[in-house]
Each structure stands twice: as structure tokens, then as C-alpha cells.
Design an enzyme around this catalytic site. Structure first.
Site, PDB file in Angstrom:
ATOM      1  N   GLU A 197       0.960  -1.200   0.110  1.00 20.59           N
ATOM      2  CA  GLU A 197       0.198   0.104  -0.158  1.00 20.59           C
ATOM      3  C   GLU A 197       0.847   1.009  -0.046  1.00 20.59           C
ATOM      4  O   GLU A 197       1.782   1.380   0.762  1.00 20.59           O
ATOM      5  CB  GLU A 197      -0.843  -0.185   1.181  1.00 20.59           C
ATOM      6  CG  GLU A 197      -1.738  -1.187   1.338  1.00 20.59           C
ATOM      7  CD  GLU A 197      -2.454  -1.353   2.778  1.00 20.59           C
ATOM      8  OE1 GLU A 197      -3.734  -1.728   2.494  1.00 20.59           O
ATOM      9  OE2 GLU A 197      -2.416  -0.425   3.766  1.00 20.59           O
ATOM     10  N   CYS A 198       0.693   2.204  -1.090  1.00 17.78           N
ATOM     11  CA  CYS A 198       1.222   3.531  -1.039  1.00 17.78           C
ATOM     12  C   CYS A 198       2.933   3.228  -0.885  1.00 17.78           C
ATOM     13  O   CYS A 198       3.733   2.783  -1.646  1.00 17.78           O
ATOM     14  CB  CYS A 198       0.501   4.350   0.068  1.00 17.78           C
ATOM     15  SG  CYS A 198       1.050   6.178  -0.488  1.00 17.78           S
TER      16      CYS A 198
END
Length: 425
Positions: free
Chosen positions: A311-312
């Protein structure tokens, strides 16, 4: 509910000060944060001594919010909920959440550059919507006791000034591009929190607050969809953006969790799947690039087709390069044919959802970098307003995106991202 007319008024500072003050008085305190946020909850956890969960009607859902409040009420004598943005901003807003659960609202207003207009703002916040339980107003950035008295005198008789904080640089909490500096990076955090608690002025006793009854049906038992599955979660200064509810859900579904540090560890734990959350890899890019043993271990994990959710900031670690704010390029794991480039301004901020075969996962996007990639997106998220959202890349067990998922929003879809040969791929 601690809310305000806008962001930047000092909601986190006040909520942390109130939580620490209550603890000093021997009260058991639980704090929640409205909306999608990782940094504020870290500080609020340090202030309250308990994990800080999200309350968000769109991302979490009303039933999950009600369950979390009821669970907290069984152990705590005081519950504080920090709002997001301004009281009425967003759909759903902090006001919507407060009204849904009949939470009394304490409006915080930065009063350093105003006098009687403070009362006009307070009156407007209270009267804008009927049916909202309004407890009072709190002043931040007050110049003196005489200034506080002036503010109080201007308020209507039925709108009390519940307290104030003086303007003082030593009472502020340091910030950087994504928000507040992480709690673990502040060695003097306890001293700062104690100073904030002492600085609260003219605060009425907590036992004068209204008593609320939070009840909710028992949460449904989670199916053992990840029974005995070993999941490694990255946790260190560079990767720390994890909703507390996410590892709790994975464990409730039967997973066994192990934490590791991409900054400090030379390898991975013995696991079946990996979870690389967001954080600040751009601040530690040179150290991450030098940890070639860890980067090799990530490549080997992926080559075996083992599941990996990134994630990210976790996705940035998997790119070929991370280009930092000084335009220095750092080699990363290279699992995605992509370059992550830091930008001087915010590139995305929105609540988003992703449709998967097992259901819809909700979460949010908030990043200062952009992605240059040759990899076609396997899926595309949608914003809460049903507009095109972030790209989602999937290959050989890997799922990577700028999205930060709130896994309890759909446990079956969450489980599919960690199971070998997941249907989501």
C-alpha cells in the site's frame, strides 16, 4: 466529539491534552479518530494509553462504528472522538458521525487573531444544523487570561466556553509533509503531552460531561479464512501506516502475524504472505537501497508467487526506483517496472473503494508522490463520489496500489489478498 471550523485549528493537540489530563486524574480513556488518518492516532495512542481506531461512516460503516464505541464503553470512563477537517466538511462529515451516535460536540476555534468574532463563529457552528448535540466551545491560541475573558463575555449565555489553551510554541506538535511527525520519532513526546495537559485552562471536571449509553449487537464471529496462515507485516520508521483494525482482523481470521523491518532486517520472517503498508520510505530511501539483502528477499518471495499486499509507501519500495524530494534516485526491489517520484504538493486525497471478486474493499488515498510505470493496471478503484480512482497492479500474487485499505470493510475480500492462488488475481 472534538471538532473545529477547519483543519489546522489544533484538534489533535486538544484531544491529546484532554486524554492525557484525564489519565492523570485516574480515568480510563479511549480515543477515536474520525476519517482516514495514521499520524494523529499515533499521538493520541501515546496520550491515552490505548489503541486508537477509526470511526468513519463510509469507510467503516455504521455497524462497525457502533460496535467499536460499545466495546470502548465497556472498558473506558471517557471517550473522546477527534473529528476530521471542519465540523460540517465532507460527506459524511464529523457532524454526521456525531449526530448518528448523539455525541456532544466541543468546537475548537483558533482564537489568536480574533476577539468577538470568536462568538460569531461558535454561534454559527452550533446553529447551522438542528438536532446536533452541542456541548460548548474551546479556544486555542489565547493570548492571556484577559483575552479568554473577552471571548467568554462575547458568547451567548447558553453557549459555554469550556476551556482554553494559550499560544505557545512549546505546546505545538511538529509536522512534515504528510502531517504530524510520527510519535515514535519524538523522544520527548511524554514531556510534550504532560505540558499540554498542564496548559489546559478553565477546564470543567470530566464528570460534568453527559453520560451516554453505547450498545450494539455482538460483532459476528470471523470465519477462519486465514487459518494458520503466516503473514509478515513491515513495521518501522519507514512503514507504519496501518489501521489497528487491520492486523486485528487478520488475527481474528486465524492468521499468525510477524513484524519485520525493511530498514533494519537483512531478511524476511518465515511467512506465507507479506503486508507492506505505507509510511515514509522517501525519508529513508538511501538506507532502504543499501539493504540489498532485504530487497533480494522481497524479490525471492515474489518469484515464488507468494501473496504480497503493498500500500502506497509499500508499493514505492517495490518500484525500480524511488526519486526523493532532492531528485536523488534510489534503487528499490524492482518488482514493479516503475519509478516513484516525490512531488512538492499533495497529489491525491480521497476516500476510495476497490471491487474484487469477493466484495468491495474501502479505504483512502493520500500521497505526495507520482508513479511512472510500464505496468498496466489490473483494476481501478473508484472514489466515494464514484469517480475514477487509483490504479491497482496485480501480478503473481502481488497487489500494489496507492490505496490504504481498511480491511474490515470486507473481510472476504481482505482475506483473498493474502491467500495463495487468491481468486482476486
Amino acid at each position: 466529539m472534538i471538532s473545529a471550523p477547519a483543519s489546522g485549528q489544533g484538534k489533535t493537540t486538544l484531544t491529546a491534552a484532554l486524554a492525557r489530563r484525564a489519565r492523570q486524574q485516574g480515568l480510563r480513556v479511549r480515543v477515536f479518530k474520525t476519517g482516514a488518518d495514521f499520524l494523529d492516532p499515533m499521538l493520541l495512542e501515546a496520550a491515552s494509553g490505548a489503541p486508537v481506531h477509526q470511526l468513519d461512516l463510509w469507510m467503516c460503516g455504521e455497524a462497525q462504528c457502533r460496535h467499536l464505541l460499545a466495546e470502548a464503553a465497556r472498558e473506558a470512563e471517557l471517550i473522546l472522538v477527534e473529528g476530521v477537517m471542519g465540523l460540517y466538511d465532507g460527506e459524511p462529515s464529523s457532524a454526521d458521525l456525531a449526530q448518528c451516535f448523539d455525541l456532544p460536540v466541543l468546537a475548537l476555534i483558533e482564537a489568536g487573531a480574533m476577539a468577538q468574532t470568536f462568538a460569531a463563529l461558535a454561534h454559527g457552528l452550533r446553529s447551522f444544523r438542528t438536532g446536533l448535540r452541542f456541548h460548548g466551545v474551546f479556544a486555542n491560541g489565547v493570548g492571556s487570561a484577559a483575552h479568554a475573558q473577552l471571548l467568554q463575555d462575547a458568547l451567548p449565555a447558553d453557549l459555554p466556553l469550556c476551556g482554553w489553551l494559550a499560544h505557545a510554541a512549546e505546546l505545538s506538535l511538529p509536522q512534515r509533509h504528510l502531517g504530524l511527525v510520527q510519535a515514535r520519532e519524538l523522544p520527548d513526546l511524554d514531556r510534550r503531552l504532560d505540558a499540554l495537559a498542564r496548559a489546559l485552562q478553565a477546564l470543567p471536571a470530566f464528570d460534568t460531561l453527559p453520560l451516554l449509553d453505547f450498545t450494539a449487537p455482538a460483532a459476528p464471529a470471523q470465519h477462519a479464512m486465514l487459518e494458520n496462515l503466516r503473514i509478515g507485516i513491515a513495521r518501522d520508521e519507514a512503514f507504519a501506516f496501518v489501521y489497528p483494525a487491520n492486523p486485528e482482523l487478520l488475527q481474528a481470521m486465524g492468521a499468525r502475524l510477524s513484524e519485520f523491518s525493511p530498514l533494519h532486517d537483512a531478511g524476511l520472517p518465515q511467512v506465507d504472505a507479506l503486508y507492506l503498508p505505507g509510511g515514509y520510505p522517501e525519508l529513508h530511501a538511501s538506507r532502504l537501497a543499501r539493504n540489498t539483502a532485504l530487497l533480494t528477499a522481497l524479490r525471492e518471495h515474489h518469484a515464488r508467487g507468494k501473496p504480497l499486499l503493498a500500500e502506497c509507501g509499500g508499493m514505492m519500495l517495490l518500484c525500480e526506483q524511488l526519486v526523493d524530494a532532492d531528485h536523488q534516485a534510489h534503487p528499490m526491489a524492482g518488482l514493479l517496472p516503475a519509478r516513484a517520484l516525490m512531488q512538492p504538493r499533495l497529489q491525491a486525497l480521497s476516500l476510495q473503494s476497490l471491487a474484487l471478486p469477493d466484495g468491495e474493499l474501502r479505504g483512502h488515498s493520500f500521497h505526495y508522490s507520482t508513479l511512472q510505470t510500464r505496468q498496466p493496471a489490473a483494476r481501478q478503484a473508484r472514489t466515494a463520489q464514484n469517480q475514477p480512482g487509483e490504479a491497482v497492479f496485480q501480478t503473481r500474487g502481488l497487489t500494489a496500489s496507492y490505496l490504504h485499505f481498511y480491511l474490515p470493510s470486507c473481510p472476504p475480500a481482505a482475506a483473498s489478498l493474502f491467500r495463495p492462488c487468491a481468486a482476486a488475481h
